[in-house]
Design an enzyme around this catalytic site. Structure first.
Site, mmCIF file in Angstrom:
data_model
loop_
_atom_site.group_PDB
_atom_site.id
_atom_site.type_symbol
_atom_site.label_atom_id
_atom_site.label_comp_id
_atom_site.label_asym_id
_atom_site.label_seq_id
_atom_site.Cartn_x
_atom_site.Cartn_y
_atom_site.Cartn_z
ATOM 1 N N GLU A 1 -0.979 -0.505 -1.208
ATOM 2 C CA GLU A 1 -2.416 -0.773 -1.371
ATOM 3 C C GLU A 1 -3.081 0.351 -2.136
ATOM 4 O OE1 GLU A 1 -4.591 -1.670 2.212
ATOM 5 O OE2 GLU A 1 -3.054 -3.072 2.910
ATOM 6 N N GLU B 1 0.195 -1.202 8.606
ATOM 7 C CA GLU B 1 -0.467 0.085 8.893
ATOM 8 C C GLU B 1 -0.478 0.423 10.379
ATOM 9 O OE1 GLU B 1 -4.425 0.146 7.268
ATOM 10 O OE2 GLU B 1 -3.648 0.910 5.380
#
Ligand code: GAL
Length: 813
Positions: A240, A171
């Site tokens: 995710e 991320e």
């Protein structure tokens, strides 16, 4: 040699991808995956967790690799016990599942310091996650080492092993702005470095929309149906899908409804997604000091399909399993079919996947309020608000995300029924010896500066003493005035002592981790000792430059004296400060069972800060997971037979407001929606894995109580399914199971239009005249599970004015 490599190639699985899907040996795949982080459970739990993942319809298990756990000291590695990465990967392989290896090595993950070792931060000139030479060298060193270990065991699919995907960074795109041009260069370096490791499977970079080819950029979030990868050759992948959320001290219990998780997945596949990973599938426990933060709890349950202890979280587990089965049954049409869509307006749409052999359809309704009535190829369908219906043949509804036909399991805690276990534990105790610090101010090193806690402790402990002495002359202007000590603190928790007296403690409230601690103090003429004990509760794990978020007492620190309007201020920040890392009882391992001497059974104190408690107990009988209820205690750490089961803080009560009794799954989920547990301790129960316990002999619980608490309520319990409910429309089959225990009784059953929720069902206005309870008693009681055909044939046909009939049932386990 050549022969050997040819042989290896024969076993190799070729993982590749095109714009549509990950391909395995040339076949496009629909892949369902789930996150299970190995150090959040024990090796003894892994086979069962992974097996449950497989039975839940997963193809793959994902894990991060936590750098700070494996390299706690530079170039000293630990892969033992819970950290046995290779054993975990082999367990995945033994179960016949694929693996997704997210090396990072930045993880975030509510893990201490995001997975980075603190020694790394303390290297000269260090800046994390940017083009910093020392950082890149260390990152490359660790990443290469992990890849080499995994290669050596032939665990990449390219070597015939289970791992089909690897991840570098994590991320970074979310935080890269502040890193400017260096951030962009860093990401290119990450990509090249990863690529050079030649793992033979694709690399992913999540939330990285400038991911350099051939890195696959993927999506993380509660919903990813709108995600478009940056390259047409990258399939739409979701690394995710947050099945719930994590918990912070002072916070409540997050709950993401089953309907909404299923909706997000079905919608993702409706819109062309082909890889979905649940974050978390099993959240587990942040044992020891692994929780990130500040203030992430010991439990990392996450409201995941498997609960913290590894039990099925029903109906989430079962409803998703059904969804996986349906999606797998459509693998070919989903990955090879031509896609067309029909927009019905009002957020309703149909997506048709068509191959020569057949078609599969999704009917989606993203409207939060109104059901959609859809006509399709001469048939009409009702799609409830905020749901997706899946029709593998474009004709028959096989699944709707909002219609749950899986049982709801209500978990209960049972008292420890081991023989000879008295109802309350017998405690012995000893004080933590703090005299050297609070009376003498004596540490290991001195500096004329206030340091960040990480710099001094290297994170070898949560505790750091900051101590100084202040001298006042008899006639000092300060003395006699009303005086106070004022500490600007970024300590996650702080205890202050002056001349041996505890003058107060404080912790951060409402997420404000810099606060002012101020207390009136009487200083004396001559020498005064100020001792501040700073405590970390998980180091920050998220954000740009998070590594330099302060922790500890960075000051300034003042003594102020007031006399009417006049205030005199003495700045102590550049005083001579003496430092001491850790506490005596930790250093001397009071938590080891062998440490027997000096514990007293006399006058066991309550509400005494800095106190060690010890008790022995027998392991609860059976195989159900064990928890210890720490209600009544303040804050501290607990050990069972020397195993650190994590930080506890039951004195931290969540606020009364913000819980949602009527949790509506419709509408976008966020972490504050559908909360429960308002006005209660954030975490009262702590997992004690069975492998920490001696089945036969005595077991020892040791507590270090920092704030003061009452241990007399502490008890060991087991957790298991207490009762099971279902509430389903006719013409469905429902399976009831007490999870390997016999069903003992039917508490409620009604076929007609019953209403209410599990635990409080009521009969409605119409009900079958057949004795529903009797029928179910016959079919289910005494059995571990039973399968019920909910039909008029079985239960009779009550007249419910044309409305569909339902069976509501509650069974006791
Ligand atoms: C993501 C991160 C995960 C985890 C999650 C929240 O941003 O990649 O590691 O921290 O958020 O639970």
């Amino acid at each position: 040699m050549l022969y050997r490599s040819l042989l290896a190639l024969a076993y190799a699985t070729i993982v590749s991808h095109d714009g549509r899907a990950i391909t395995i040996d040339g076949h496009r795949r629909v892949l369902l995956s789930g996150s299970i982080h190995y150090p959040r459970s024990t090796p003894e739990m892994w086979p069962d967790l992974i097996k449950k993942g497989k039975e839940g319809g997963l193809d793959a298990i994902e894990t991060y690799v936590f750098w700070n756990a494996h390299e706690p000291t530079r170039r000293q590695y630990d892969f033992s016990g819970k950290l046995d990465l290779i054993r975990f990967l082999k367990t995945i392989q033994d179960e016949g599942l694929y693996g997704v290896l997210r090396i990072g090595p930045y993880a975030c993950a509510e893990w201490n310091y995001g997975g980075f070792p603190v020694w790394l931060h303390n290297m000269p000139g260090m800046v994390f996650r940017t083009t910093n030479k020392s950082f890149m060298d260390e990152m490359q060193n660790f990443t290469t080492m992990i890849v080499d270990m995994v290669k050596k065991e032939k665990l990449f699919a390219s070597q015939g092993g289970p791992i089909i995907l690897a991840q570098i960074e994590n991320e970074y795109g979310n935080v890269m702005g502040p890193y400017g041009e260096s951030g962009k260069a860093y990401i290119k370096w990450c990509a090249n470095m990863a690529q050079s490791l030649d793992v033979g499977v694709p690399w992913i970079m999540c939330q990285q929309n400038d991911a350099p080819q051939p890195m696959l950029n993927t999506c993380n979030g509660f919903y990813c149906d709108n995600f478009v990868p940056n390259n047409p050759n990258t399939p739409k992948m979701w690394t995710e899908n947050w099945t719930g959320w994590f918990k912070q001290w002072g916070g409540k219990n997050p709950h993401r409804t089953t309907e909404d998780v299923a909706f997000s997945v079905a919608r993702f596949f409706q819109r062309g997604g082909t890889f979905n990973n649940y974050y978390m599938y099993h959240g587990g426990t942040n044992f020891d000091r692994t929780a990130g933060g500040p203030y992430i709890t010991t439990s990392y349950d996450y409201d995941a399909p498997l609960d913290e202890y590894g039990n099925l979280n029903q109906p989430k587990y079962g409803h998703l399993k059904q969804l996986h089965d349906v999606l797998h049954s459509m693998e070919r049409t989903l990955t090879y079919g031509n896609i067309s869509t029909i927009d019905f307006g009002n957020s309703a749409s149909a997506t048709i996947y068509k191959t020569e052999e057949g078609s599969s359809c999704f009917f989606g309704n993203g409207n939060e309020n109104s059901d959609a009535k859809i006509s399709f190829q001469g048939e009409s369908y009702v799609v409830p608000a905020w749901s997706v219906t899946i029709l593998p043949d474009c004709k028959n509804e096989a699944y709707n995300t909002a219609k749950i036909t899986t049982q709801t399991s209500m978990m209960v805690k049972k008292p420890n029924e081991a023989e000879d276990t008295p109802s309350t534990l017998k405690w012995s105790w000893r004080p933590e010896n703090v005299d050297n610090f609070i009376l003498k101010g004596k540490g290991d090193s001195t500096q004329t500066q206030l340091f960040d806690q990480k710099v001094v402790t290297n994170d070898q402990s949560d505790y750091l003493w900051y101590m100084t002495t202040v001298k006042f002359k008899k006639r000092d202007l300060f003395l006699g005035k009303s005086m106070s000590l004022r500490v600007n603190s970024t300590a996650h928790a702080l205890h202050a002592f002056v001349n041996g007296k505890h003058i107060g403690n404080q912790h951060a409230e409402n997420g404000k981790f810099n606060y002012v601690f101020e207390k009136d103090v009487k200083f004396k003429s001559g020498r005064n000792v100020i001792a501040l004990l700073s405590i970390t509760v998980g180091l920050a794990n998220y954000g740009a430059f998070f590594e330099s978020k302060p922790a500890g007492i960075t000051g300034p620190i003042f003594i102020t004296g007031r006399n009417g309007d006049e205030t005199i201020v003495k700045d102590l920040s550049a005083h001579k400060w003496s430092y001491k890392t850790g506490l005596n009882g930790f250093e001397n391992q009071f938590f080891r069972t062998e440490s027997m001497s000096k514990w007293s059974v006399e006058s066991v104190p309550f509400n005494r800060s800095m106190t060690w408690y010890k008790a022995t107990f027998k392991a609860p009988l059976g195989n159900d997971p064990v928890v210890v209820d720490l209600m009544g205690l303040g804050k501290g750490t607990a050990w069972v037979n020397g195993n650190n089961i994590g930080r506890y803080w039951p004195a931290f009560i969540s606020s009364e407001n913000g819980c949602d009794a009527k949790c509506n799954y419709r509408g976008a989920y966020h972490a504050e929606k559908c909360l429960t547990n308002c006005g209660e301790p954030t975490q009262r129960w702590y997992h004690v894995p069975r492998s920490f316990l001696n089945g036969e002999g005595d077991n020892t619980l040791v507590l270090f109580e920092e704030m003061g608490g009452n241990p007399s309520l502490v008890s060991f319990q087991t957790t298991r399914v207490g009762s099971v409910c279902a509430n389903v429309y006719e013409n469905k089959i429902i399976e009831l199971s007490c999870d390997r225990k016999p069903i003992s009784a039917i508490k409620f059953a009604s076929f007609g239009n019953p209403y209410g929720n599990c635990g409080s069902f009521e009969k409605g206005t119409c009900e079958s005249s057949n004795n529903t309870v009797d029928i179910l008693t016959q079919e289910c009681v005494g059995k571990e599970k039973c399968s019920i055909d909910v039909s008029t044939k079985k239960f009779g046909a009550p007249d419910c004015s044309g409305a569909a009939r339902k069976l509501a049932v509650e069974v006791i386990c």
